[in-house]
Design a protein around this motif. Sequence first.
Motif, PDB file in Angstrom:
ATOM      1  N   THR A 293      -5.938   3.085  -3.011  1.00 54.81           N
ATOM      2  CA  THR A 293      -5.619   1.728  -3.440  1.00 54.81           C
ATOM      3  C   THR A 293      -6.885   0.921  -3.695  1.00 54.81           C
ATOM      4  O   THR A 293      -7.847   0.978  -2.925  1.00 54.81           O
ATOM      5  CB  THR A 293      -4.755   1.009  -2.391  1.00 54.81           C
ATOM      6  OG1 THR A 293      -5.426   1.020  -1.126  1.00 54.81           O
ATOM      7  CG2 THR A 293      -3.401   1.676  -2.239  1.00 54.81           C
TER       8      THR A 293
ATOM      9  N   THR B  71       0.837  -1.202   0.000  1.00 57.43           N
ATOM     10  CA  THR B  71       0.000   0.000   0.000  1.00 57.43           C
ATOM     11  C   THR B  71       0.868   1.246   0.000  1.00 57.43           C
ATOM     12  O   THR B  71       1.974   1.262   0.526  1.00 57.43           O
ATOM     13  CB  THR B  71      -0.916   0.027   1.234  1.00 57.43           C
ATOM     14  OG1 THR B  71      -0.109  -0.065   2.417  1.00 57.43           O
ATOM     15  CG2 THR B  71      -1.884  -1.139   1.203  1.00 57.43           C
ATOM     16  N   ALA B  72       0.350   2.291  -0.618  1.00 56.02           N
ATOM     17  CA  ALA B  72       1.094   3.544  -0.709  1.00 56.02           C
ATOM     18  C   ALA B  72       1.094   4.270   0.630  1.00 56.02           C
ATOM     19  O   ALA B  72       0.201   4.104   1.448  1.00 56.02           O
ATOM     20  CB  ALA B  72       0.470   4.427  -1.780  1.00 56.02           C
ATOM     21  N   SER B  73       2.114   5.101   0.838  1.00 54.00           N
ATOM     22  CA  SER B  73       2.243   5.794   2.115  1.00 54.00           C
ATOM     23  C   SER B  73       1.771   7.246   2.056  1.00 54.00           C
ATOM     24  O   SER B  73       1.586   7.869   3.093  1.00 54.00           O
ATOM     25  CB  SER B  73       3.714   5.764   2.578  1.00 54.00           C
ATOM     26  OG  SER B  73       4.541   6.359   1.593  1.00 54.00           O
ATOM     27  N   ASP B  74       1.599   7.818   0.862  1.00 54.37           N
ATOM     28  CA  ASP B  74       1.216   9.225   0.806  1.00 54.37           C
ATOM     29  C   ASP B  74      -0.298   9.356   0.886  1.00 54.37           C
ATOM     30  O   ASP B  74      -1.043   8.389   0.711  1.00 54.37           O
ATOM     31  CB  ASP B  74       1.738   9.867  -0.479  1.00 54.37           C
ATOM     32  CG  ASP B  74       1.095   9.271  -1.721  1.00 54.37           C
ATOM     33  OD1 ASP B  74       0.055   9.783  -2.137  1.00 54.37           O
ATOM     34  OD2 ASP B  74       1.638   8.278  -2.253  1.00 54.37           O
ATOM     35  N   ASN B  75      -0.757  10.578   1.141  1.00 48.54           N
ATOM     36  CA  ASN B  75      -2.183  10.794   1.391  1.00 48.54           C
ATOM     37  C   ASN B  75      -2.964  11.244   0.166  1.00 48.54           C
ATOM     38  O   ASN B  75      -4.081  11.729   0.282  1.00 48.54           O
ATOM     39  CB  ASN B  75      -2.376  11.799   2.539  1.00 48.54           C
ATOM     40  CG  ASN B  75      -1.721  13.144   2.236  1.00 48.54           C
ATOM     41  OD1 ASN B  75      -1.237  13.381   1.133  1.00 48.54           O
ATOM     42  ND2 ASN B  75      -1.717  14.016   3.237  1.00 48.54           N
ATOM     43  N   THR B  76      -2.384  11.115  -1.033  1.00 46.05           N
ATOM     44  CA  THR B  76      -3.129  11.398  -2.256  1.00 46.05           C
ATOM     45  C   THR B  76      -3.212  10.155  -3.142  1.00 46.05           C
ATOM     46  O   THR B  76      -3.493  10.259  -4.334  1.00 46.05           O
ATOM     47  CB  THR B  76      -2.491  12.555  -3.051  1.00 46.05           C
ATOM     48  OG1 THR B  76      -1.141  12.206  -3.388  1.00 46.05           O
ATOM     49  CG2 THR B  76      -2.518  13.846  -2.251  1.00 46.05           C
ATOM     50  N   THR B  77      -2.965   8.995  -2.571  1.00 44.66           N
ATOM     51  CA  THR B  77      -3.039   7.737  -3.309  1.00 44.66           C
ATOM     52  C   THR B  77      -4.174   6.887  -2.761  1.00 44.66           C
ATOM     53  O   THR B  77      -4.299   6.711  -1.545  1.00 44.66           O
ATOM     54  CB  THR B  77      -1.710   6.964  -3.229  1.00 44.66           C
ATOM     55  OG1 THR B  77      -0.681   7.725  -3.872  1.00 44.66           O
ATOM     56  CG2 THR B  77      -1.825   5.610  -3.917  1.00 44.66           C
TER      57      THR B  77
ATOM     58  N   ILE C 238      -8.936  13.772   0.093  1.00 39.81           N
ATOM     59  CA  ILE C 238      -7.903  14.309  -0.799  1.00 39.81           C
ATOM     60  C   ILE C 238      -8.270  15.716  -1.277  1.00 39.81           C
ATOM     61  O   ILE C 238      -7.403  16.567  -1.468  1.00 39.81           O
ATOM     62  CB  ILE C 238      -7.692  13.353  -1.992  1.00 39.81           C
ATOM     63  CG1 ILE C 238      -7.035  12.057  -1.494  1.00 39.81           C
ATOM     64  CG2 ILE C 238      -6.844  14.000  -3.085  1.00 39.81           C
ATOM     65  CD1 ILE C 238      -6.994  10.952  -2.523  1.00 39.81           C
TER      66      ILE C 238
ATOM     67  N   THR D 243      -3.692   9.609  -7.256  1.00 43.18           N
ATOM     68  CA  THR D 243      -3.178   8.390  -7.893  1.00 43.18           C
ATOM     69  C   THR D 243      -3.988   7.211  -7.388  1.00 43.18           C
ATOM     70  O   THR D 243      -4.218   7.087  -6.184  1.00 43.18           O
ATOM     71  CB  THR D 243      -1.692   8.175  -7.570  1.00 43.18           C
ATOM     72  OG1 THR D 243      -0.928   9.269  -8.083  1.00 43.18           O
ATOM     73  CG2 THR D 243      -1.183   6.871  -8.171  1.00 43.18           C
TER      74      THR D 243
ATOM     75  N   ARG E 257      -6.998  18.005  -4.981  1.00 43.67           N
ATOM     76  CA  ARG E 257      -5.629  17.711  -5.393  1.00 43.67           C
ATOM     77  C   ARG E 257      -5.606  16.562  -6.398  1.00 43.67           C
ATOM     78  O   ARG E 257      -6.551  15.794  -6.511  1.00 43.67           O
ATOM     79  CB  ARG E 257      -4.780  17.339  -4.175  1.00 43.67           C
ATOM     80  CG  ARG E 257      -4.566  18.480  -3.196  1.00 43.67           C
ATOM     81  CD  ARG E 257      -3.770  18.029  -1.990  1.00 43.67           C
ATOM     82  NE  ARG E 257      -4.538  17.122  -1.133  1.00 43.67           N
ATOM     83  CZ  ARG E 257      -4.016  16.461  -0.099  1.00 43.67           C
ATOM     84  NH1 ARG E 257      -2.732  16.589   0.178  1.00 43.67           N
ATOM     85  NH2 ARG E 257      -4.784  15.671   0.634  1.00 43.67           N
TER      86      ARG E 257
END
Length: 282
Positions: free
Chosen positions: A46, A38-44, A72, A78, A75
């Motif tokens: 999953t 899983t991605a760690s940033d707050n604009t991704t 989000i 992803t 912005r």
Amino acid sequence: MSLRDLPAGPEFQRPAAYQFDTPSDALAKWADMPSAATASDNTTVTVLDVIGDDGIGGGVSAKRIAAALRAIGKRDVTVQINSPGGDMFEGIAIYNLLRAHPAAVSIEVLGIAASAASIIAMAGDNIRMARSSFLMLHNAWGVVIGNRHDMAEAAALFERFDGALADIYAARSGMARSEIAALLDAETFLTAEEAVAAGIADTIAGGADASTYASHAAAQSRPDIQAKRRIDAALAQQGIPRSERRAMLKQITGTRNAAEPATHDAGFDPAALRQLLDTLQA
């Protein structure tokens, strides 16, 4: 709105007796892939599971995606996908949410985007696929239980749904609608190279990106999750309906040795599931 001029997904009423399932070939291919990191940033966002309620406590819902998009805000977003598909109504709802997002939507296909998940992918302003990933397209899929009138109504609905899906794929790719219809009829798996060549995807992730994903996914792959996926796929390939598969998996989850103390949220016994899977494959 999305930066591309994409058609809205159809908003048909779900038949009362409709039950979704995932094509067994797509489920089997997904089950053999490692669980995605899983991605760690707050604009991704999953999408790494079955689309819709999977019946055993998992799945990706439109409600969850809507909440993530609200957080989000305006912005760029992803969306990382590794899913065998599932509920076409939920898939269309998620596509519409992403289509309406006010900033750019980037799609990353990490493993497979099949069935309803491939429709979700079409909402991307840019679709990037890992070199070893797949897109899978097919006609609307589901089970409706009832009399001949219910069946006729469902067939007419599915035909309209197929037409709307073909419009979305055609608009995103630039392919002729008749070419898309042929792909849907054939239940087509497209490699990353084939998807880009057809215009259904835009770019292929470089070697470093693909290898990074594979190493992260392998490191985070849980034996119990992988075993559950593979058992579900093996049962599906034997023609066992989704409702029966869910009941069987729930029974496995709740089974333990009476002589042993119960453990809260103990989950699956990987060794027991491996033994069951070997038996099914034999």
